[in-house]
Enzyme design. Structure first.
Site, PDB file in Angstrom:
ATOM      1  N   TYR A   1      -0.871  -0.155  10.186  1.00  0.00           N
ATOM      2  CA  TYR A   1      -1.062  -0.660   8.811  1.00  0.00           C
ATOM      3  C   TYR A   1       0.145  -0.298   7.933  1.00  0.00           C
ATOM      4  O   TYR A   1       0.685  -1.152   7.213  1.00  0.00           O
ATOM      5  CB  TYR A   1      -2.350  -0.046   8.268  1.00  0.00           C
ATOM      6  CG  TYR A   1      -2.742  -0.434   6.864  1.00  0.00           C
ATOM      7  CD1 TYR A   1      -3.099  -1.741   6.537  1.00  0.00           C
ATOM      8  CD2 TYR A   1      -2.803   0.535   5.853  1.00  0.00           C
ATOM      9  CE1 TYR A   1      -3.488  -2.070   5.244  1.00  0.00           C
ATOM     10  CE2 TYR A   1      -3.203   0.217   4.568  1.00  0.00           C
ATOM     11  CZ  TYR A   1      -3.546  -1.092   4.262  1.00  0.00           C
ATOM     12  OH  TYR A   1      -3.947  -1.412   2.985  1.00  0.00           O
TER      13      TYR A   1
ATOM     14  N   SER B   1       0.859  -1.198   0.000  1.00  0.00           N
ATOM     15  CA  SER B   1       0.000   0.000   0.000  1.00  0.00           C
ATOM     16  C   SER B   1       0.884   1.233   0.000  1.00  0.00           C
ATOM     17  O   SER B   1       2.011   1.190   0.510  1.00  0.00           O
ATOM     18  CB  SER B   1      -0.876   0.010   1.261  1.00  0.00           C
ATOM     19  OG  SER B   1      -1.465   1.288   1.440  1.00  0.00           O
TER      20      SER B   1
HETATM   21  N1  NAP Z   1      -8.696  -0.604  -1.197  1.00  0.00           N
HETATM   22  C1  NAP Z   1      -7.635   0.178  -1.104  1.00  0.00           C
HETATM   23  O1  NAP Z   1      -7.741   1.415  -1.211  1.00  0.00           O
HETATM   24  C2  NAP Z   1      -6.275  -0.423  -0.884  1.00  0.00           C
HETATM   25  C3  NAP Z   1      -5.173   0.429  -0.971  1.00  0.00           C
HETATM   26  C4  NAP Z   1      -3.901  -0.078  -0.781  1.00  0.00           C
HETATM   27  C5  NAP Z   1      -3.721  -1.419  -0.509  1.00  0.00           C
HETATM   28  N2  NAP Z   1      -4.807  -2.225  -0.408  1.00  0.00           N
HETATM   29  C6  NAP Z   1      -4.544  -3.640  -0.104  1.00  0.00           C
HETATM   30  O2  NAP Z   1      -5.117  -4.430  -1.115  1.00  0.00           O
HETATM   31  C7  NAP Z   1      -5.492  -5.698  -0.577  1.00  0.00           C
HETATM   32  C8  NAP Z   1      -6.947  -5.984  -0.936  1.00  0.00           C
HETATM   33  O3  NAP Z   1      -7.728  -4.939  -0.399  1.00  0.00           O
HETATM   34  P1  NAP Z   1      -9.253  -4.695  -0.844  1.00  0.00           P
HETATM   35  O4  NAP Z   1      -9.422  -3.237  -0.896  1.00  0.00           O
HETATM   36  O5  NAP Z   1      -9.604  -5.513  -2.006  1.00  0.00           O
HETATM   37  O6  NAP Z   1      -9.992  -5.218   0.459  1.00  0.00           O
HETATM   38  P2  NAP Z   1     -11.423  -5.915   0.662  1.00  0.00           P
HETATM   39  O7  NAP Z   1     -12.368  -5.486  -0.385  1.00  0.00           O
HETATM   40  O8  NAP Z   1     -11.750  -5.678   2.093  1.00  0.00           O
HETATM   41  O9  NAP Z   1     -11.092  -7.458   0.441  1.00  0.00           O
HETATM   42  C9  NAP Z   1     -10.220  -8.093   1.310  1.00  0.00           C
HETATM   43  C10 NAP Z   1     -10.059  -9.530   0.877  1.00  0.00           C
HETATM   44  O10 NAP Z   1      -9.163 -10.167   1.814  1.00  0.00           O
HETATM   45  C11 NAP Z   1      -9.807 -11.323   2.357  1.00  0.00           C
HETATM   46  N3  NAP Z   1      -9.384 -11.537   3.731  1.00  0.00           N
HETATM   47  C12 NAP Z   1      -9.416 -10.644   4.755  1.00  0.00           C
HETATM   48  N4  NAP Z   1      -8.966 -11.232   5.886  1.00  0.00           N
HETATM   49  C13 NAP Z   1      -8.646 -12.504   5.554  1.00  0.00           C
HETATM   50  C14 NAP Z   1      -8.127 -13.612   6.284  1.00  0.00           C
HETATM   51  N5  NAP Z   1      -7.853 -13.507   7.591  1.00  0.00           N
HETATM   52  N6  NAP Z   1      -7.929 -14.770   5.634  1.00  0.00           N
HETATM   53  C15 NAP Z   1      -8.205 -14.894   4.310  1.00  0.00           C
HETATM   54  N7  NAP Z   1      -8.686 -13.876   3.564  1.00  0.00           N
HETATM   55  C16 NAP Z   1      -8.909 -12.705   4.190  1.00  0.00           C
HETATM   56  C17 NAP Z   1     -11.287 -11.049   2.220  1.00  0.00           C
HETATM   57  O11 NAP Z   1     -11.982 -12.275   2.096  1.00  0.00           O
HETATM   58  P3  NAP Z   1     -12.983 -12.907   3.177  1.00  0.00           P
HETATM   59  O12 NAP Z   1     -13.802 -11.820   3.734  1.00  0.00           O
HETATM   60  O13 NAP Z   1     -13.734 -13.918   2.344  1.00  0.00           O
HETATM   61  O14 NAP Z   1     -12.083 -13.576   4.167  1.00  0.00           O
HETATM   62  C18 NAP Z   1     -11.360 -10.288   0.899  1.00  0.00           C
HETATM   63  O15 NAP Z   1     -11.386 -11.178  -0.179  1.00  0.00           O
HETATM   64  C19 NAP Z   1      -5.210  -5.620   0.917  1.00  0.00           C
HETATM   65  O16 NAP Z   1      -3.946  -6.183   1.187  1.00  0.00           O
HETATM   66  C20 NAP Z   1      -5.170  -4.121   1.184  1.00  0.00           C
HETATM   67  O17 NAP Z   1      -4.385  -3.809   2.311  1.00  0.00           O
HETATM   68  C21 NAP Z   1      -6.076  -1.770  -0.598  1.00  0.00           C
END
Ligand code: NAP
Length: 253
Positions: free
Chosen positions: A158, A145
């Site tokens: 984070y 991130s």
């Molecule tokens: N969105 C942003 O702005 C942003 C920015 C920078 C980085 N990121 C990074 O990108 C990645 C994906 O983020 P996102 O925005 O797509 O988040 P999201 O929509 O909240 O999705 C998170 C995913 O991770 C899974 N997950 C969470 N905890 C888990 C666990 N303990 N075991 C297995 N799976 C787990 C969830 O699946 P289940 O609920 O089915 O477990 C879901 O598929 C993350 O690493 C986040 O830090 C996001």
């Protein structure tokens, strides 16, 4: 066939039930890969599986909590035995559910964020590393991130975890390069997913965040998947240890 083609490749994507992980899993399938889908919500994973099968690719569900090291080993073994081998491994599962100044953070909260965002990546790399090194090929993509690159007050927990993911990526890239295993980080800025719903729900927060982005908008999850296909494919065959920032210009200002 282009250098971005993934025909005959297999991928494991953690956190593939929603958001960025789901978009990446579907994009890999569109480019020809079979995919092992991780997450905890099996109903959502079944939906993604059906979508990928609809594209004519194989998809298997390997549900597991990535914060449980034993479950991670089972997930990796399950993905390898179902797909035959793994070429692409994406450590995407992660996130953060609270904002607090450093001195206000409870040790349990700090540990929880480290476990989800850093230890999970460590455990997946431990579990899959021997397989990739033995096969002498592979592409590992760790989703970090922009919070790991610059200060994000109230999210030190984070940002610290994501900065450590960037450091681990560089070290593994150097250690595994001899075997043709590439390790890179994908570094998103602000992406419209469930994780950032809280910000879109509050106009003042959204304005404060997006006004700092030169492109003046949120990314879609699909906009992160193109760079992921690049890192997964032969198009990036000489790229390793890199942090690929996909942030609409946020970190250049
Ligand atoms: N969105 C942003 O702005 C942003 C920015 C920078 C980085 N990121 C990074 O990108 C990645 C994906 O983020 P996102 O925005 O797509 O988040 P999201 O929509 O909240 O999705 C998170 C995913 O991770 C899974 N997950 C969470 N905890 C888990 C666990 N303990 N075991 C297995 N799976 C787990 C969830 O699946 P289940 O609920 O089915 O477990 C879901 O598929 C993350 O690493 C986040 O830090 C996001």
């Amino acid at each position: 066939m282009t250098a971005f083609d993934l025909t005959g490749r297999t991928a494991l994507v953690t956190g593939a039930s929603r958001g960025i992980g789901r978009a990446m899993a579907v994009a890999f399938a569109r480019h020809g890969a079979d995919v092992a889908l991780n997450g905890r919500d099996t109903a959502l994973l079944a939906e993604v599986q059906a979508e990928i099968e609809g594209l004519g690719r194989k998809a298997v569900v390997v549900a597991a909590d990535v914060t449980d090291a034993e479950a991670v080993r089972g997930m990796v073994d399950g993905a390898i035995s179902s797909l035959g081998h793994l070429d692409i491994v994406v450590n995407n599962a992660g996130g953060n559910s609270f904002s607090v100044p450093f001195l206000g953070a409870r040790p349990q909260g700090w540990d929880k964020v480290m476990k989800l965002n850093l230890d999970s990546v460590v455990e997946v790399c431990r579990a899959v590393g021997p397989h990739l090194l033995e096969r002498k090929s592979g592409s590992v993509i760790n989703v970090a991130s922009v919070a790991g690159l610059s200060a994000v007050p109230m999210m030190g927990h984070y940002g610290t975890a994501k900065a450590a993911v960037l450091a681990l990526t560089r070290t593994l890239a150097a250690e595994w390069a001899w075997a043709g295993v590439r390790v890179n980080s994908l570094v998103p800025g602000w992406v419209a997913t469930d994780l950032t719903e809280f910000a879109r729900a509050e106009e003042s927060i959204e304005k404060a965040l997006i006004s700092r982005v030169p492109m003046q908008r949120w990314a879609t999850a699909e906009e992160i998947s193109g760079p992921a296909v690049f890192l997964a494919s032969d198009a990036s065959s000489f790229v390793t240890g890199h942090s690929l920032i996909v942030d609409g210009g946020l970190t250049v200002t």
